[in-house]
Every structure is written in C-alpha cells, then in structure tokens.
Design an enzyme around this catalytic site. Structure first.
Site, PDB file in Angstrom:
ATOM      1  CE  LYS A   1      44.086 -49.577  15.972  1.00 12.84           C
ATOM      2  NZ  LYS A   1      45.012 -49.545  14.808  1.00 12.84           N
TER       3      LYS A   1
ATOM      4  NE  ARG B   1      44.037 -56.691  13.642  1.00 13.04           N
ATOM      5  CZ  ARG B   1      44.182 -56.306  14.915  1.00 13.04           C
ATOM      6  NH1 ARG B   1      43.758 -55.094  15.283  1.00 13.04           N
ATOM      7  NH2 ARG B   1      44.734 -57.110  15.805  1.00 13.04           N
TER       8      ARG B   1
END
Length: 283
Positions: A228, A262
């Site tokens: 991210k 995740r």
C-alpha cells in the site's frame, strides 16, 4: 504478542478457521484496475492457477475481489461484479481446500458467493449498502467489517480525525451493534482497521502504532497493508518494490495481535509468520 480475547474457532461455511494461530489470506483480484495486480488474474483459469499457487505457498484463505477499491476507483454494476466473482468462487470451492473470502459490498454477490461455497464476507463498506446486512445475515457466514469514511472515489479527498484510533474503534463498535440488531452475532465478526482507506500517511502510521487498542472490541483483527501507499510514501518505493516494507508491517502486525494478514506475497509472508511462531514457541 497480544493475548487473544476471542474464541479460537471461526466457522466459515464448511470449514473452520483456527484462530489460535495467525493466518495468511492471499489476495485474488479478478479486476482490470486494482492498484497492484489489476488484470493479471481476470479469467477463471488464471484466477484458479494463482489461487492454487497461493494455497501451495501456505495461504489458508483466498480473498476474491471483483470491484477495485483503490482510491479513485470506479463503481461497477452488481451484474458485472457477479460475472467476475461467481465463476471464480465456484471453481475454487470445487478444486481447492481453502476458505474463500469474498471482497464485496454487493448483496447479490454476497448471496451467490455463499451459495457457491464462500466462507467469509469481507466488506470494505461494513455492510452499509442497501440490502447488504440482510444478505450477510441470511448467509450465515462470518463477516469482516472495515473502517472507511466515504467511498473509494472520494475517501482520500480530505480525511480528518481528532484521534484516529479512537474514532476507528468507535466506528467499528457501532457497525457491530448494527450487525447484532440485524441478526449477525458478534462471534461472526472480524474487524479491519482499514489502512489506506480515508487516511493520510500520518493517520495510517499512528493507527498501526496503536493497533492493540482495537482489541478492546474483542474480535479478531484482519490487517491489510500489502504494497500500500503508506509503504511507498514512507520508503519512497513504487508498487513493485514494496515487498520488504510489507513484510516489516506483517511482522509488526503479528506481534500486535493480528489474526489474519491480507497479502499479495504469500510465500514470503508465511515465512515471517512461521519464524515468529517458532521463536514464540521456544522454551
């Protein structure tokens, strides 16, 4: 490592997730526009191959997503999302021994995925779309509720918090209460702080540093930070070069009590989880 305050068993359809140990959830985006791997697995055969590779690498959950939720992503129609997701859920349920999570906010996708063998509903909108609460309640499946302000197309416009950790806890507690009123018991809920969703770099770092505060809610935590922008902004790395930052945060999340990671990079993250477990089990 933070002590677990919740049950160590999470029934997920025909399977049970053992929460006495951390798990790695492999990301399977069947979308053309996801921020990291859009278009790479957008066919049933390609999706199954990638899912099988992640299971072989140690993933115990596969998270199938048919709508990109990256900042600025466009909304897709329920029919389009269903056409992307349903065939993939069906083939994975038939071919692989793994819990299937479906990354969706759409009632029709929730219902059809449950019918086809999904074991977890993972909703970035915390079941706020019309009909999503009823669909999730009727499915009997556990649900992951995530914190976000606004929608993906506007969530990064100007996110503001007086106390990001406290406000995330308050939001998730409220969504849990709404779920309970709809017939979704607390024992069916997993929580996601929503890193990268309506949060600046400062918000993300502060929230991660205080991750243990979310244990006050008494539910297992799912942490998704793989590749991210908080990693890219901190380390000045583009998406293709964020593995080491992702692994650092994975290790930190485990020590702060996360139950599910995740991730895109399953094999590498599984090594992190196994190494931490070996040290913690040593006498």
């Amino acid at each position: 490592m933070t002590e677990s305050l919740h049950s160590t068993r999470l029934p997920c359809g025909s399977r049970v997730l053992d929460l006495s140990r951390p798990h790695v959830m492999g990301i399977l985006n069947v979308t053309p526009d996801s921020f990291s791997d859009g278009g790479q697995h957008a066919g049933v055969d390609a999706a199954l191959r990638h899912a099988a590779a992640m299971v072989a690498a140690g993933a115990t959950l596969i998270d199938v997503g048919g709508e990109s939720t990256r900042p600025g992503a466009r909304t897709v129609s329920p029919i389009e999302e269903l056409e992307r997701v349903a065939p993939v859920v069906e083939v994975i349920a038939r071919e692989l021994d793994v819990i299937i999570s479906v990354d969706t906010s759409t009632p029709a996708v929730i219902r059809e995925s449950a019918r086809l063998g999904a074991g977890l509903i993972n909703d970035v909108r915390s079941l706020s779309r019309d009909g999503a609460l009823d669909a999730a309640a009727d499915s009997g499946l556990p649900v992951c509720l995530m914190h976000m302000q606004g929608e993906p197309d506007d969530m990064q416009n100007d996110p503001r918090y007086e106390d990001v950790a406290r406000e995330v806890v308050s939001f998730l507690r409220e969504r849990m209460e709404i779920c309970a009123a709809a017939g979704i018991a607390g024992e069916r809920i997993v929580l996601d702080p929503g890193f990268g969703f309506a949060k600046t770099l400062s918000h993300n770092l502060n929230l991660f540093n205080r991750l243990e505060q979310l244990h006050v809610l008494g539910r297992p935590l799912l942490v998704g930070v793989s590749r991210k922008s908080m990693i890219g902004q901190t380390l000045q790395r583009d998406v293709a070069h964020r593995l080491y930052g992702s692994l650092a945060l994975a290790a930190l999340a485990i020590t702060k009590g996360a139950s599910i990671l995740r991730v895109h990079d399953v094999a590498e993250t599984v090594d992190v989880v196994r190494m931490i477990a070996a040290v913690q089990a040593a006498e």
